[in-house]
Write an enzyme that holds these catalytic residues in place. Sequence first.
Site, PDB file in Angstrom:
ATOM      1  N   HIS A 157      26.135  -3.266  89.002  1.00  0.00           N
ATOM      2  CA  HIS A 157      26.210  -3.014  90.458  1.00  0.00           C
ATOM      3  C   HIS A 157      24.872  -2.491  90.984  1.00  0.00           C
ATOM      4  O   HIS A 157      24.392  -2.927  92.028  1.00  0.00           O
ATOM      5  CB  HIS A 157      27.277  -1.952  90.773  1.00  0.00           C
ATOM      6  CG  HIS A 157      28.685  -2.372  90.521  1.00  0.00           C
ATOM      7  ND1 HIS A 157      29.578  -1.568  89.850  1.00  0.00           N
ATOM      8  CD2 HIS A 157      29.373  -3.479  90.862  1.00  0.00           C
ATOM      9  CE1 HIS A 157      30.755  -2.169  89.798  1.00  0.00           C
ATOM     10  NE2 HIS A 157      30.653  -3.333  90.396  1.00  0.00           N
TER      11      HIS A 157
ATOM     12  N   ARG B  13      28.053 -13.062  87.860  1.00  0.00           N
ATOM     13  CA  ARG B  13      27.692 -13.003  86.447  1.00  0.00           C
ATOM     14  C   ARG B  13      28.029 -14.286  85.712  1.00  0.00           C
ATOM     15  O   ARG B  13      27.428 -14.595  84.685  1.00  0.00           O
ATOM     16  CB  ARG B  13      28.443 -11.842  85.761  1.00  0.00           C
ATOM     17  CG  ARG B  13      28.013 -10.469  86.186  1.00  0.00           C
ATOM     18  CD  ARG B  13      29.054  -9.437  85.824  1.00  0.00           C
ATOM     19  NE  ARG B  13      30.316  -9.750  86.493  1.00  0.00           N
ATOM     20  CZ  ARG B  13      31.400  -8.973  86.474  1.00  0.00           C
ATOM     21  NH1 ARG B  13      31.382  -7.855  85.802  1.00  0.00           N
ATOM     22  NH2 ARG B  13      32.493  -9.329  87.125  1.00  0.00           N
TER      23      ARG B  13
END
Length: 160
Positions: free
Chosen positions: A18, A95
């Site tokens: 993050h 991702r």
Amino acid sequence: MNRIAVVPGSFDPVTLGHLDVIERAAGIFDEVHVLVVHNPDKQALLPIAQRVQLLQRSIADARVAGSITVAAWSVGLLVDYCTEVGAHVLVKGIRSQVDVAYETPMAIVNRNLAAVETVFLLPNPANAHVSSSLVRQVAALGGDVSPYVPRAVYEYLKET
Ligand code: PNS
């Protein structure tokens, strides 16, 4: 024109993945709002206020440059917050193909609801396997989460 972006998520807790996305977003946009949103589909670990505090500390500790605000939102649609602060862009980290499949419908709905576009960033591949759910599980079973989370989160989880 002031380009404002919102980086939304559960952040339960904030991970190094993050933080990487927040840092990249802050390098692109004039103003970034990191928004903690309750996700009813997930079993929460930390109270929202704690997630906000850990985000603030982690961003400060990492000395992320740029104009960054951390806030929480629980009263309506994510795009309502965007309208309130004048943001036309959401930023999400991608991702894997799994993330693309999860994020695509939300991006389309948010654009249909309020013409808010979603920008996908590719984070550092070193964090590709890191997720909050993995951190929650490893922490609950007594494992070492220090490679995956900012120092402030590691210390908080160690104490609780
Ligand atoms: O970190 P997460 O849990 O993957 O984040 C998902 C989140 C909280 C960003 C998403 O569930 C969300 O946008 N919730 C807000 C409610 C909303 O606006 N829903 C309609 C458009 S998707």
